[in-house]
Design an enzyme around this catalytic site. Structure first.
Site, mmCIF file in Angstrom:
data_model
loop_
_atom_site.group_PDB
_atom_site.id
_atom_site.type_symbol
_atom_site.label_atom_id
_atom_site.label_comp_id
_atom_site.label_asym_id
_atom_site.label_seq_id
_atom_site.Cartn_x
_atom_site.Cartn_y
_atom_site.Cartn_z
ATOM 1 N N LYS A 1 5.737 5.490 -1.260
ATOM 2 C CA LYS A 1 6.848 4.625 -0.736
ATOM 3 C C LYS A 1 8.133 5.271 -1.238
ATOM 4 C CE LYS A 1 5.112 -0.131 0.254
ATOM 5 N NZ LYS A 1 5.406 -1.365 -0.082
ATOM 6 N N ARG B 1 -2.939 -1.199 -3.427
ATOM 7 C CA ARG B 1 -3.241 -0.852 -2.054
ATOM 8 C C ARG B 1 -2.677 0.599 -1.967
ATOM 9 N NH1 ARG B 1 0.258 -0.893 2.486
ATOM 10 N NH2 ARG B 1 -1.008 -1.508 4.680
#
Length: 286
Positions: A230, A264
């Site tokens: 991210k 995740r």
């Protein structure tokens, strides 16, 4: 913090524990996901190969998504989302009937059909049931584990100008606590808490929450952390999603040390190694 708490998650009558942190491998069937969009979209052989990879590299859960939640993501109709999800579920369930499958959706109708028609195990909702009127009742009715994620705004607006009234962690914990209480009051017990890194937070907000991750333990449920490749990583390093594997592994290790129960990730093999190494480190401390 690793190993200080152990939760059980009931997946179709099978108890999955977090005694060892779990790894959730991402399988996106979207044309516009921020990192792997288009790689597995509408291509049966590619979906199969990605599912094979996730399982063979040691993931505990496959997280299947068909609606990109990157900032500014394009709208996808419920019909198109279900077409993508059902196509992938058909393939995965054929090859891996016992795989634990999480469905990344904010729509109650997609959640319902995934569970009732294909036996999906977990609902992973980025919206905390705020983006679809049916999602809350679907979670109550389906009685499967539910990932409760904090978000400010929606994927189209969440990163425009996120602000919090006080310390970001305090606000997020408070809001999630209210949601946990609402769910438990309606009989939902298998709740997984996701602080929502990148969902309506600045880069500094994300790092503050990572430092404070142990505070989410007060909610009394397993913590899921999703920071794989991210912007909080590549904005700090000056890189891109494609060059952010090392940063992802480093931050996942921090998350584990601060109490994460589920990670995740896009890169399953590397994450499994992080879990093993950090687990060994904590084992030697005891």
């Amino acid at each position: 913090m690793l190993g200080n708490s152990c939760f059980s998650i009931n997946c179709r009558g099978r108890l999955v524990t977090t005694e060892r942190p779990l790894v959730m491998g991402i399988l996106n069937v979207t044309p516009d996901s921020f990192y792997d969009g288009g790689r597995y979209f509408d291509e049966k052989d590619l979906i199969k190969r990605r599912a094979d990879q996730i399982i063979s590299e040691g993931a505990d859960i496959i997280d299947l998504g068909a609606y990109s939640t990157r900032p500014g993501a394009d709208y996808v109709s419920p019909e198109e989302e279900w077409r993508r999800i059902s196509n992938a579920l058909e393939i995965i369930r054929h090859d891996y009937p016992d795989a634990i499958i999480s469905i990344d959706t904010f729509r109650g109708s997609v959640a319902r059909r995934s569970v009732t028609e294909y036996g999906a195990d977990i609902i992973n909702d980025i919206s905390a049931y705020q983006m679809d009127d049916d999602m809350f009742q679907a979670v109550v009715d389906l009685n499967v584990p539910y990932v409760l994620t904090h978000i400010q705004g929606n994927p189209q607006t969440m990163q425009l100008d996120p602000k919090y009234k006080s310390r970001v962690t305090d606000d997020v914990v408070k809001e999630l606590s209210q949601k946990v209480n609402e769910l438990t009051a309606h009989g939902v017990s298998d709740i997984i808490v996701d602080p929502g890194f990148g969902f309506g937070k600045t880069v500094d907000d994300n790092y503050q929450m990572m430092q404070d991750l142990a505070q989410f333990k007060t909610l009394g449920h397993p913590i899921l952390v999703g920071i794989s490749r991210k912007s909080m990583i590549y904005k700090a390093t000056g890189g891109t999603p494609e060059t952010s594997l090392a940063g992802t592994c480093a931050l996942n290790a921090v998350a584990l040390l601060n109490g994460a129960d589920i990670l995740r990730v896009h890169d399953v093999r590397e994450c499994v190694e992080v879990v093993k190494v950090v687990s060994k480190l904590q084992e030697n401390k005891r």
